[in-house]
Write a protein that holds these residues in place. Sequence first.
Motif, PDB file in Angstrom:
ATOM      1  N   ALA A  75       0.864  -1.182   0.000  1.00 20.83           N
ATOM      2  CA  ALA A  75       0.000   0.000   0.000  1.00 20.83           C
ATOM      3  C   ALA A  75       0.902   1.233   0.000  1.00 20.83           C
ATOM      4  N   GLU A  76       0.908   2.003  -1.100  1.00 16.32           N
ATOM      5  CA  GLU A  76       1.811   3.163  -1.137  1.00 16.32           C
ATOM      6  C   GLU A  76       1.398   4.205  -0.101  1.00 16.32           C
ATOM      7  N   ASN A  77       0.108   4.445   0.018  1.00 14.86           N
ATOM      8  CA  ASN A  77      -0.372   5.458   0.966  1.00 14.86           C
ATOM      9  C   ASN A  77      -1.589   5.040   1.787  1.00 14.86           C
ATOM     10  N   CYS A  78      -2.437   4.159   1.235  1.00 15.69           N
ATOM     11  CA  CYS A  78      -3.791   4.031   1.792  1.00 15.69           C
ATOM     12  C   CYS A  78      -3.871   3.373   3.166  1.00 15.69           C
ATOM     13  N   MET A  79      -2.786   2.781   3.642  1.00 13.02           N
ATOM     14  CA  MET A  79      -2.834   2.198   4.985  1.00 13.02           C
ATOM     15  C   MET A  79      -2.069   3.035   6.009  1.00 13.02           C
ATOM     16  N   LYS A  80      -1.559   4.187   5.569  1.00 16.84           N
ATOM     17  CA  LYS A  80      -0.862   5.051   6.532  1.00 16.84           C
ATOM     18  C   LYS A  80      -1.876   5.636   7.512  1.00 16.84           C
ATOM     19  N   TRP A  81      -1.420   5.902   8.704  1.00 17.02           N
ATOM     20  CA  TRP A  81      -2.327   6.325   9.781  1.00 17.02           C
ATOM     21  C   TRP A  81      -3.234   7.479   9.351  1.00 17.02           C
ATOM     22  N   GLY A 112       1.494  -4.480   4.384  1.00 18.55           N
ATOM     23  CA  GLY A 112       0.828  -3.357   5.023  1.00 18.55           C
ATOM     24  C   GLY A 112       1.861  -2.316   5.391  1.00 18.55           C
ATOM     25  N   HIS A 113       1.660  -1.092   4.909  1.00 21.01           N
ATOM     26  CA  HIS A 113       2.640  -0.022   5.125  1.00 21.01           C
ATOM     27  C   HIS A 113       1.888   1.202   5.591  1.00 21.01           C
ATOM     28  N   THR A 114       2.058   1.677   6.747  1.00 22.21           N
ATOM     29  CA  THR A 114       2.913   1.255   7.825  1.00 22.21           C
ATOM     30  C   THR A 114       2.199   1.578   9.129  1.00 22.21           C
ATOM     31  N   SER A 119       5.407  10.506  10.064  1.00 21.25           N
ATOM     32  CA  SER A 119       4.907  11.312   8.953  1.00 21.25           C
ATOM     33  C   SER A 119       3.550  10.777   8.496  1.00 21.25           C
ATOM     34  N   GLN A 120       2.787  11.610   7.796  1.00 18.47           N
ATOM     35  CA  GLN A 120       1.448  11.225   7.310  1.00 18.47           C
ATOM     36  C   GLN A 120       0.613  10.578   8.421  1.00 18.47           C
ATOM     37  N   THR A 121       0.628  11.207   9.595  1.00 24.95           N
ATOM     38  CA  THR A 121      -0.191  10.735  10.720  1.00 24.95           C
ATOM     39  C   THR A 121      -1.502  11.510  10.732  1.00 24.95           C
ATOM     40  N   VAL A 165       7.191  -0.512  12.124  1.00 22.80           N
ATOM     41  CA  VAL A 165       7.724   0.815  12.437  1.00 22.80           C
ATOM     42  C   VAL A 165       8.540   1.298  11.242  1.00 22.80           C
ATOM     43  N   ASN A 166       8.301   2.538  10.870  1.00 20.48           N
ATOM     44  CA  ASN A 166       8.977   3.138   9.723  1.00 20.48           C
ATOM     45  C   ASN A 166       9.849   4.307  10.185  1.00 20.48           C
ATOM     46  N   GLU A 167      11.111   4.289   9.806  1.00 23.10           N
ATOM     47  CA  GLU A 167      12.000   5.459   9.948  1.00 23.10           C
ATOM     48  C   GLU A 167      12.135   5.982  11.380  1.00 23.10           C
ATOM     49  N   ALA A 168      12.500   5.116  12.301  1.00 22.25           N
ATOM     50  CA  ALA A 168      12.670   5.543  13.699  1.00 22.25           C
ATOM     51  C   ALA A 168      14.119   5.845  14.044  1.00 22.25           C
ATOM     52  N   MET A 240      14.925  -2.455   3.716  1.00 23.90           N
ATOM     53  CA  MET A 240      15.812  -1.401   3.207  1.00 23.90           C
ATOM     54  C   MET A 240      15.039  -0.699   2.094  1.00 23.90           C
ATOM     55  N   GLN A 241      14.682   0.562   2.321  1.00 26.86           N
ATOM     56  CA  GLN A 241      13.839   1.239   1.327  1.00 26.86           C
ATOM     57  C   GLN A 241      14.513   1.277  -0.043  1.00 26.86           C
ATOM     58  N   ALA A 242      15.792   1.661  -0.068  1.00 28.39           N
ATOM     59  CA  ALA A 242      16.556   1.680  -1.324  1.00 28.39           C
ATOM     60  C   ALA A 242      16.035   2.687  -2.355  1.00 28.39           C
ATOM     61  N   THR A 271      12.394  -2.669   0.019  1.00 32.50           N
ATOM     62  CA  THR A 271      10.972  -2.332   0.129  1.00 32.50           C
ATOM     63  C   THR A 271      10.477  -1.209  -0.773  1.00 32.50           C
ATOM     64  N   GLU A 272      11.372  -0.318  -1.213  1.00 37.66           N
ATOM     65  CA  GLU A 272      10.881   0.859  -1.949  1.00 37.66           C
ATOM     66  C   GLU A 272      11.869   1.272  -3.037  1.00 37.66           C
ATOM     67  N   LEU A 273      12.351   0.296  -3.771  1.00 39.21           N
ATOM     68  CA  LEU A 273      13.413   0.574  -4.735  1.00 39.21           C
ATOM     69  C   LEU A 273      12.983   1.543  -5.841  1.00 39.21           C
ATOM     70  N   THR A 337       9.615  -2.401  -6.070  1.00 37.63           N
ATOM     71  CA  THR A 337       9.866  -1.052  -6.593  1.00 37.63           C
ATOM     72  C   THR A 337       8.753  -0.133  -6.091  1.00 37.63           C
ATOM     73  N   TRP A 338       9.120   1.139  -5.881  1.00 31.44           N
ATOM     74  CA  TRP A 338       8.156   2.061  -5.271  1.00 31.44           C
ATOM     75  C   TRP A 338       7.280   2.685  -6.356  1.00 31.44           C
ATOM     76  N   GLY A 339       6.414   1.844  -6.916  1.00 35.38           N
ATOM     77  CA  GLY A 339       5.543   2.261  -8.012  1.00 35.38           C
ATOM     78  C   GLY A 339       5.872   1.439  -9.243  1.00 35.38           C
TER      79      GLY A 339
HETATM   80  C1  XIL Z   1       5.618   8.466  -0.193  1.00 31.65           C
HETATM   81  C2  XIL Z   1       4.544   8.251  -1.260  1.00 31.65           C
HETATM   82  O1  XIL Z   1       5.119   7.579  -2.349  1.00 31.65           O
HETATM   83  C3  XIL Z   1       3.982   9.582  -1.676  1.00 31.65           C
HETATM   84  O2  XIL Z   1       2.870   9.387  -2.558  1.00 31.65           O
HETATM   85  C4  XIL Z   1       3.527  10.394  -0.459  1.00 31.65           C
HETATM   86  O3  XIL Z   1       3.109  11.674  -0.866  1.00 31.65           O
HETATM   87  C5  XIL Z   1       4.652  10.525   0.546  1.00 31.65           C
HETATM   88  O4  XIL Z   1       5.135   9.236   0.890  1.00 31.65           O
HETATM   89  N1  XIL Z   1       9.411   6.455   2.561  1.00 31.65           N
HETATM   90  C6  XIL Z   1       8.262   5.742   2.834  1.00 31.65           C
HETATM   91  C7  XIL Z   1       7.076   5.914   1.977  1.00 31.65           C
HETATM   92  O5  XIL Z   1       8.266   4.883   3.729  1.00 31.65           O
HETATM   93  O6  XIL Z   1       5.877   5.792   2.687  1.00 31.65           O
HETATM   94  C8  XIL Z   1       7.099   7.226   1.231  1.00 31.65           C
HETATM   95  O7  XIL Z   1       6.030   7.210   0.306  1.00 31.65           O
HETATM   96  C9  XIL Z   1       8.421   7.436   0.551  1.00 31.65           C
HETATM   97  C10 XIL Z   1       9.557   7.460   1.548  1.00 31.65           C
END
Ligand code: XIL
Length: 382
Positions: A75-81, A112-114, A119-121, A165-168, A240-242, A271-273, A337-339
């Motif tokens: 889930a790129e965004n839809c499961m964020k808090w 499930g992310h995240t 951020s994005q809380t 947990v993301n980016e702590a 590793m987002q990468a 996770t996010e290459l 890949t991140w998209g």
């Molecule tokens: C990004 C999304 O791709 C964007 O659409 C949104 O506007 C901001 O967040 N690290 C992460 C992801 O863990 O959730 C982020 O995703 C990119 C950086």
Amino acid sequence: MPMSRRRFCTQSMAALSLAALSKKRALAEALGSTGLGDLYRGDFLIGTAVSNRTLETQDRGMLDLIAREFSAVTAENCMKWGQVHPEAGRWEWELPDRLVRFASGHGMYLLGHTLVWHSQTARDLFQAPSGGGRISRDDLLRKMEEHIRTLVGRYKGKVAAWDVVNEAVDEDKGWRRSPWLEILGPEFLERGFHWAHEVDPAARLLYNDYNMHNPGKARFVAEFVRDFKKRGVPIHGVGMQAHVMLDSPTIAELEASIRLFADAGVQVHITELDVDVLPGREGSATSEISTRVGYSAELNPWPDGLPAEMERRLARRYEELFRLFLKYRDRIDRVTTWGTSDDETWKNNFPVPGRTNYPLLFDRKKQPKGAYRAVAALKNSG
Ligand code: XIL
């Protein structure tokens, strides 16, 4: 064990020639039905992030492409808090439900992310319920527990793994000074892992971060992972987002971190290459979400298409990255890949808004790029 790709090709080609198709056509057919996910089936999952736009418009073309090419979705965004739980008592299930149905329907591994990120809380997450001032430790723990129990519980058995947990962690400085840390101390991490595990014991639980090639950061993460494992905190993987550039970090830097995490006793997920091909300026080589760099034309040199030489460099970069991942195929569970296609990448707007970037495997017309062919060729030739 799924049938090997070679056997799969041989069999489908035989079947096709029985149907009196030309040899050339048979090969195209066989390859056409073999997406990256299939090519890498014996190595690791191949994933992509699904955008809100794709879920909102139920974009058939994009969803079909994803189902054909990938074996995992995040889930790129839809499961964020801030999106799924924008304020206390309000849950927005529509998009995550669609994603879960899509992944289940295609037998794809769902990430499930995240669960816990700074951020994005929700806007009011760190405010005292009575209004004014910061939330108390007990109230924040209660909110966090309710959030995790509700979200993980709803998708129990359907989400295969959570970025708990993301980016702590900060660059070289230990824990990031986020409101989570300030209010709860580092204990918030293990609380999150325990609650998620209690609700869905089968789900794999990950810690996810960017710049994991940074040796100081990687060592710090490996240390707390070891400590968690020693004390029975349920952690199964490191993400590793990468978000990388064309020539940094080096393959050796990435390799050192993969080894560190594997030695700490967990699996590695890429996770996010994506590969940023655009020129940088101070600050633009980071994935720190709060970074903003102003637009200028010199930072956006290829609005009408990437020059052939740059395409080749991008393909070579993807090739060397996947060679590295293949070398550690026993320790790597997934490469995501991140998209999917360059028109939808967050890199068009981060850290500089309004640019034309080319970081992914499919172009703006959803056609496979040289980078895709380079990644596929590593398996086709093997
Ligand atoms: C990004 C999304 O791709 C964007 O659409 C949104 O506007 C901001 O967040 N690290 C992460 C992801 O863990 O959730 C982020 O995703 C990119 C950086």
